[in-house]
Design an enzyme around this catalytic site. Structure first.
Site, PDB file in Angstrom:
ATOM      1  N   ASP A 102      79.395 -37.885   0.137  1.00 27.28           N
ATOM      2  CA  ASP A 102      79.266 -37.799   1.512  1.00 27.28           C
ATOM      3  C   ASP A 102      77.444 -38.148   1.532  1.00 27.28           C
ATOM      4  OD1 ASP A 102      81.077 -38.225   3.247  1.00 27.28           O
ATOM      5  OD2 ASP A 102      81.321 -36.224   3.699  1.00 27.28           O
ATOM      6  N   ASP A 162      86.679 -43.172   5.222  1.00 29.40           N
ATOM      7  CA  ASP A 162      85.384 -43.390   5.212  1.00 29.40           C
ATOM      8  C   ASP A 162      83.714 -43.837   4.080  1.00 29.40           C
ATOM      9  OD1 ASP A 162      86.895 -41.516   6.188  1.00 29.40           O
ATOM     10  OD2 ASP A 162      84.589 -40.107   7.319  1.00 29.40           O
ATOM     11  N   GLY A 220      99.776 -42.651   1.410  1.00 21.22           N
ATOM     12  CA  GLY A 220      98.475 -42.643   2.301  1.00 21.22           C
ATOM     13  C   GLY A 220      99.079 -41.467   2.980  1.00 21.22           C
ATOM     14  N   THR A 222      96.831 -39.146   6.425  1.00 23.07           N
ATOM     15  CA  THR A 222      95.858 -38.940   7.739  1.00 23.07           C
ATOM     16  C   THR A 222      95.579 -37.063   6.945  1.00 23.07           C
ATOM     17  OG1 THR A 222      94.931 -39.284   9.673  1.00 23.07           O
ATOM     18  CG2 THR A 222      96.852 -37.736   9.450  1.00 23.07           C
ATOM     19  N   ARG A 234      88.499 -43.954  14.652  1.00 20.97           N
ATOM     20  CA  ARG A 234      87.226 -44.151  13.359  1.00 20.97           C
ATOM     21  C   ARG A 234      87.265 -44.340  12.057  1.00 20.97           C
ATOM     22  NH1 ARG A 234      85.276 -39.103  14.816  1.00 20.97           N
ATOM     23  NH2 ARG A 234      85.299 -37.767  12.442  1.00 20.97           N
ATOM     24  N   TRP A 238      85.560 -47.475  10.609  1.00 23.03           N
ATOM     25  CA  TRP A 238      85.029 -47.383   9.514  1.00 23.03           C
ATOM     26  C   TRP A 238      85.092 -48.661   8.509  1.00 23.03           C
ATOM     27  CZ3 TRP A 238      81.459 -44.983   9.545  1.00 23.03           C
ATOM     28  CH2 TRP A 238      80.640 -43.058  10.016  1.00 23.03           C
ATOM     29  N   SER A 350      87.117 -33.357  15.611  1.00 24.78           N
ATOM     30  CA  SER A 350      88.332 -33.669  14.662  1.00 24.78           C
ATOM     31  C   SER A 350      89.225 -33.134  15.955  1.00 24.78           C
ATOM     32  CB  SER A 350      87.873 -32.426  14.295  1.00 24.78           C
ATOM     33  OG  SER A 350      88.693 -32.348  12.905  1.00 24.78           O
ATOM     34  N   SER A 353      96.357 -32.174  16.233  1.00 25.79           N
ATOM     35  CA  SER A 353      97.451 -32.255  16.596  1.00 25.79           C
ATOM     36  C   SER A 353      98.849 -32.162  15.527  1.00 25.79           C
ATOM     37  CB  SER A 353      98.117 -33.698  16.677  1.00 25.79           C
ATOM     38  OG  SER A 353      98.626 -34.746  15.347  1.00 25.79           O
TER      39      SER A 353
END
Length: 389
Positions: A102, A162, A220, A222, A234, A238, A350, A353
């Site tokens: 980042d 991101d 992939g 999450t 989000r 992005w 954040s 779930s």
């Protein structure tokens, strides 16, 4: 051209001016508390606590100060931002919490912005050092920048969507230094990311894993979306902004068509007020939190892509961005110092779930990047703007 939202009002020139004026007033109002310290990644009951420059989000606060300075030219803002730029230089020199991807989120809206706006030499030095740090996370096996965790750890041999907003720092570093290594890594990462995070229906993966030995695409998953197969709001935003930047810096025509498709997916999954829930799986009637930050991020992406499209299509996306921004301003923006020391309510950082791996914090609060991108979108709507990214 798909979704238009023609029945919705666009944000007006006076509203843009009023919104930016309030942003400046709010930032000046809290500046004594947030010059030596930074705003936290998310508010708590509507109010950001002050924190040290440690998190991946701190650059957004400095970016807000620079955007406010551009709008109202109050020298107190410039002075405060320069204090923070010095702090960022010390942070990268001492390698304080920088072992992640980042660097762009940290150093583009703070230090690169400072250099572009004022010629600040500490900003230039810090930005180049941050670019040097970012490329240490590049894997030639797989051709991507690893997001998090120890390098070469199988459980972290992945990129996340991101990072499309982090790699502009590398293009800037190549331009500043004349060294093409930054650009080359950025282009390879973008190509790898775009080839793998976009699904067949043009929704997007949050994270994508690669084989440690061969670099081949693996799967992939999450971290922050509702579930692996859903579209984290989000992350999709992005993708919208990231593809606009990818085209800007590479000129690859295929990124324009991918932008159209990824953006259309985002737009067709919006609720009636055009501000998404935290995951695009949810819509009107679902008992789920919103993520207003995603609306502002996507608006910025559409406004950036307008620069590279034919006039008719550019007007289409500008109109949509204006309608989304109108809803954020009308329904989500802070307009009273007593309610919050932030700028935009009802964001989600954040949300845990049963199917994801993230913690629960910053839900239905202000988020610092939501505030920043709201200001950036307003600034873009207000006239020509030299981008920090």
């Amino acid at each position: 051209m798909g979704v238009t939202f023609e029945g919705y009002s666009e944000i007006g020139k006076e509203e843009i001016e009023e919104a930016l004026n309030f942003c400046c007033e709010q930032i000046l109002h809290v500046l004594p508390e947030f010059t030596e310290k930074f705003q936290n990644a998310y508010s708590e009951n509507g109010f950001y606590p002050p924190v040290e420059n440690r998190d991946w989000t701190c650059g957004f606060w400095t970016g807000e100060i620079w955007l406010a300075y551009e709008h109202c030219r109050d020298e107190r803002l410039k002075a405060a931002a320069e204090v923070q730029v010095h702090d960022f230089l010390e942070r990268i020199e001492k390698k304080i919490e920088v072992d992640h991807h980042d660097m762009g989120f940290l150093y583009s809206p703070s230090c690169v912005a400072a250099y572009k706006l004022t010629g600040n030499r500490e900003g230039r030095e810090a930005g180049i050092r941050a670019a040097d740090q970012l490329i240490t996370r590049y894997h030639s096996v797989g051709e991507f920048i690893q997001a998090w965790g120890p390098m070469n750890a199988p459980e972290n041999y992945r990129l996340i969507i991101d990072c499309l907003l982090n790699v502009p720092l590398l293009f800037w570093a190549s331009k500043e230094t004349g060294d093409e290594k930054y650009r080359e890594i950025a282009e390879k990462h973008i190509h790898t990311a775009v080839a793998n995070v976009i699904r067949e229906d043009y929704s997007t993966w949050h994270t994508f894993f690669f084989d440690l030995e061969t670099g081949a695409p693996d799967h992939g998953a999450t971290c922050q979306g509702y579930r692996d197969g859903s579209a984290w709001a989000r992350g999709q935003a992005w993708g919208v902004y990231g593809l606009a930047l990818a085209y800007k810096y590479t000129g690859r025509k295929e990124y324009i068509e991918l932008f159209r498709r990824v953006t259309e997916y985002f737009l067709t999954h919006l609720p009636q007020d055009l501000v998404p829930y935290w995951d695009l799986e949810f819509t009107d009637g679902d008992d789920q939190p919103r993520d207003s930050s995603s609306a502002s991020i996507a608006a910025c992406g559409m406004l950036e892509m307008c620069k590279y499209l034919e006039p008719k299509e550019a007007a289409h996306y500008r109109g949509i961005a204006s309608r989304i921004l109108k809803s954020v301003y009308d329904n989500y923006a802070v307009k009273d110092f007593e309610i919050s020391n932030g700028l935009v309510l009802h964001s989600t950082y954040s949300n845990h779930s049963p199917y994801n791996t993230c913690n629960h914090y910053g839900v239905d609060e202000c988020n610092i990047w939501g505030d920043y991108f709201y200001m950036e979108a307003l600034t873009r709507m207000n006239g020509d703007w030299e981008m920090y990214w």
